[in-house]
Design a protein around this motif. Structure first.
Motif, mmCIF file in Angstrom:
data_model
loop_
_atom_site.group_PDB
_atom_site.id
_atom_site.type_symbol
_atom_site.label_atom_id
_atom_site.label_comp_id
_atom_site.label_asym_id
_atom_site.label_seq_id
_atom_site.Cartn_x
_atom_site.Cartn_y
_atom_site.Cartn_z
ATOM 1 N N PHE A 239 -6.927 -23.214 -5.337
ATOM 2 C CA PHE A 239 -6.354 -24.520 -5.605
ATOM 3 C C PHE A 239 -7.475 -25.423 -6.109
ATOM 4 O O PHE A 239 -8.393 -25.757 -5.361
ATOM 5 C CB PHE A 239 -5.725 -25.104 -4.337
ATOM 6 N N LEU A 240 -7.401 -25.761 -7.395
ATOM 7 C CA LEU A 240 -8.443 -26.571 -8.006
ATOM 8 C C LEU A 240 -8.092 -28.045 -7.932
ATOM 9 O O LEU A 240 -6.949 -28.438 -8.180
ATOM 10 C CB LEU A 240 -8.625 -26.169 -9.471
ATOM 11 N N ASP A 241 -9.054 -28.837 -7.601
ATOM 12 C CA ASP A 241 -8.926 -30.286 -7.627
ATOM 13 C C ASP A 241 -9.275 -30.732 -9.041
ATOM 14 O O ASP A 241 -10.440 -30.823 -9.400
ATOM 15 C CB ASP A 241 -9.885 -30.904 -6.605
ATOM 16 N N VAL A 242 -8.270 -30.975 -9.856
ATOM 17 C CA VAL A 242 -8.518 -31.331 -11.253
ATOM 18 C C VAL A 242 -8.713 -32.835 -11.441
ATOM 19 O O VAL A 242 -9.134 -33.273 -12.510
ATOM 20 C CB VAL A 242 -7.387 -30.824 -12.177
ATOM 21 N N VAL A 243 -8.441 -33.611 -10.408
ATOM 22 C CA VAL A 243 -8.564 -35.066 -10.502
ATOM 23 C C VAL A 243 -9.909 -35.538 -9.956
ATOM 24 O O VAL A 243 -10.581 -36.361 -10.567
ATOM 25 C CB VAL A 243 -7.404 -35.761 -9.755
ATOM 26 N N GLY A 244 -10.283 -35.037 -8.786
ATOM 27 C CA GLY A 244 -11.524 -35.478 -8.155
ATOM 28 C C GLY A 244 -11.349 -36.798 -7.427
ATOM 29 O O GLY A 244 -10.318 -37.449 -7.518
#
Length: 53
Positions: A15-20
Motif C-alpha cells: 500500500f503506497l502513500d501517494v499523497v504524503g
C-alpha cells in the motif's frame, strides 16, 4: 516543510502513500508513523488473518 510518505505491506500486498504528509522534521515523522501503526493495529489485530505488519 518536508513531505514524508508512509508505505506499508500487509500479507504481501503493498500500500503506497501517494499523497504524503507535510511534517516539520524527522522526529514528527517518527511520531506520525507510530500513531499510524497503533491505529492499524487496533483496527486489524488480533481478529484478522494478519501475520506481518
Amino acid at each position: 516543510m518536508p513531505r514524508y510518505f508512509f508505505d506499508f505491506t500487509d500479507t504481501g500486498k503493498v500500500f503506497l502513500d501517494v499523497v504524503g504528509t507535510d511534517l516539520p522534521d524527522l522526529e514528527a515523522a517518527k511520531a506520525e508513523a507510530v500513531k499510524a501503526l497503533v491505529e492499524i493495529t487496533k483496527d486489524k489485530l488480533p481478529d484478522g488473518p494478519f501475520e506481518d505488519l
